[in-house]
Scaffold this motif. Structure first.
Motif, PDB file in Angstrom:
ATOM      1  N   ILE A 104      -7.066  12.984  -0.117  1.00 53.50           N
ATOM      2  CA  ILE A 104      -5.749  12.460  -0.422  1.00 53.50           C
ATOM      3  C   ILE A 104      -6.202  11.041  -1.212  1.00 53.50           C
ATOM      4  O   ILE A 104      -6.853  10.269  -0.814  1.00 53.50           O
ATOM      5  N   ASP A 105      -5.711  11.171  -2.433  1.00 57.03           N
ATOM      6  CA  ASP A 105      -6.025  10.033  -3.401  1.00 57.03           C
ATOM      7  C   ASP A 105      -4.816   9.063  -3.359  1.00 57.03           C
ATOM      8  O   ASP A 105      -3.907   9.088  -4.181  1.00 57.03           O
ATOM      9  N   ASP A 106      -5.158   7.883  -2.301  1.00 57.71           N
ATOM     10  CA  ASP A 106      -4.292   6.699  -2.372  1.00 57.71           C
ATOM     11  C   ASP A 106      -4.787   5.681  -1.847  1.00 57.71           C
ATOM     12  O   ASP A 106      -6.019   5.483  -2.146  1.00 57.71           O
ATOM     13  N   ASP A 107      -3.882   4.920  -1.341  1.00 60.07           N
ATOM     14  CA  ASP A 107      -4.456   3.570  -1.031  1.00 60.07           C
ATOM     15  C   ASP A 107      -5.362   3.265   0.244  1.00 60.07           C
ATOM     16  O   ASP A 107      -5.854   2.237   0.636  1.00 60.07           O
ATOM     17  N   MET A 108      -5.529   4.543   0.929  1.00 54.45           N
ATOM     18  CA  MET A 108      -6.352   4.468   2.035  1.00 54.45           C
ATOM     19  C   MET A 108      -7.751   4.434   1.842  1.00 54.45           C
ATOM     20  O   MET A 108      -8.570   4.095   2.592  1.00 54.45           O
ATOM     21  N   GLN A 109      -8.284   4.984   0.630  1.00 50.09           N
ATOM     22  CA  GLN A 109      -9.621   4.737   0.230  1.00 50.09           C
ATOM     23  C   GLN A 109     -10.291   3.541   0.522  1.00 50.09           C
ATOM     24  O   GLN A 109     -11.250   3.494   1.124  1.00 50.09           O
ATOM     25  N   SER A 167       0.758  -1.319  -0.081  1.00 49.45           N
ATOM     26  CA  SER A 167      -0.005   0.072  -0.038  1.00 49.45           C
ATOM     27  C   SER A 167       0.703   1.179   0.037  1.00 49.45           C
ATOM     28  O   SER A 167       1.948   1.399   0.478  1.00 49.45           O
ATOM     29  N   SER A 168       0.256   2.369  -0.474  1.00 49.39           N
ATOM     30  CA  SER A 168       0.916   3.576  -0.498  1.00 49.39           C
ATOM     31  C   SER A 168      -0.145   4.493   0.437  1.00 49.39           C
ATOM     32  O   SER A 168      -1.195   4.878  -0.360  1.00 49.39           O
ATOM     33  N   ILE A 169       0.032   4.776   1.766  1.00 46.35           N
ATOM     34  CA  ILE A 169      -0.928   5.832   2.322  1.00 46.35           C
ATOM     35  C   ILE A 169       0.108   6.685   2.602  1.00 46.35           C
ATOM     36  O   ILE A 169       0.806   6.981   3.716  1.00 46.35           O
ATOM     37  N   ALA A 170      -0.513   8.144   2.434  1.00 44.02           N
ATOM     38  CA  ALA A 170       0.186   9.261   2.744  1.00 44.02           C
ATOM     39  C   ALA A 170      -0.280   9.618   4.187  1.00 44.02           C
ATOM     40  O   ALA A 170      -1.274   9.459   4.689  1.00 44.02           O
ATOM     41  N   ARG A 187      -4.894   8.802   9.324  1.00 46.68           N
ATOM     42  CA  ARG A 187      -5.885   8.888   8.176  1.00 46.68           C
ATOM     43  C   ARG A 187      -7.149   8.435   8.729  1.00 46.68           C
ATOM     44  O   ARG A 187      -8.169   8.601   8.323  1.00 46.68           O
ATOM     45  N   GLN A 226       4.568   4.326   8.390  1.00 40.66           N
ATOM     46  CA  GLN A 226       3.763   3.845   7.488  1.00 40.66           C
ATOM     47  C   GLN A 226       2.362   3.335   8.082  1.00 40.66           C
ATOM     48  O   GLN A 226       1.328   3.721   7.696  1.00 40.66           O
TER      49      GLN A 226
END
Length: 186
Positions: A61-66, A42-45, A99, A92
């Protein structure tokens, strides 16, 4: 009932990914549905504290957290494992925890879910309890019901985790305790 496993390691296929696989396998054999989030895949900012989620909107934020938001909200229980990085969880995993504030601000969606934690350090006393405490604090802030392995804080292992018999037993005890409690609710 569904148990979500989260591996907080950025290292793909490492100790924490394998540990999450092991404990979720135990849960599946006991009849639970499982899902997982691997930080390594995953890539979670980090959270930017923009406040948008506090206004009822989704995180911008458009990343893998969605998809993680949905997995967290759908789970009945969450088990988290982290390697010990400088005495605590990985950056991470901390980004994921920070988030998750969206779920708190939008109706305390993790409240009354069950949670447990595990940590893997470089030595027997390598900061695992502090790491577990930090994960437990995240769970408490969400209003989750936190449990350990039946006698201590949770899964406390040293690397390589697969070779740590004593530590692996604490992880097995932790997932079994989580399953026991969920079974009482059925």
């Amino acid at each position: 009932m569904k148990i979500l496993g989260i591996s907080g390691s950025p290292k793909s296929g490492g100790n924490n990914d394998a540990l999450i696989e092991k404990v979720l396998d135990i849960a599946e054999k006991r009849g639970f549905e499982t899902d997982k989030v691997l930080i390594s895949a995953s890539s979670i900012a980090p959270c930017t504290a923009c406040g948008v989620c506090g206004k009822g909107e989704n995180c911008p934020i458009d990343d893998d957290m969605q998809p993680v938001y949905d997995k967290l909200a759908e789970a009945d229980a969450i088990i988290v494992s982290s390697p010990v990085y400088f005495g605590t969880m990985t950056a991470q995993l901390k980004a994921l925890c920070d988030r998750s504030v969206q779920l708190r601000r939008q109706g305390f969606q993790l409240s009354n879910k069950f949670g447990a934690a595990m940590a893997i350090g470089g030595s027997r006393n390598g900061g695992q309890e502090k790491t577990i405490q930090t994960i437990h604090e995240w769970m408490h802030v969400h209003g989750m019901v936190v449990m350990g392995d039946g006698g201590h804080f949770g899964g406390i292992l040293k690397k390589p985790a697969a070779g740590d018999e004593e530590g692996m037993q604490t992880a097995v005890d932790t997932i079994n305790k989580l399953c026991d409690v969920l079974e009482m609710l059925k």
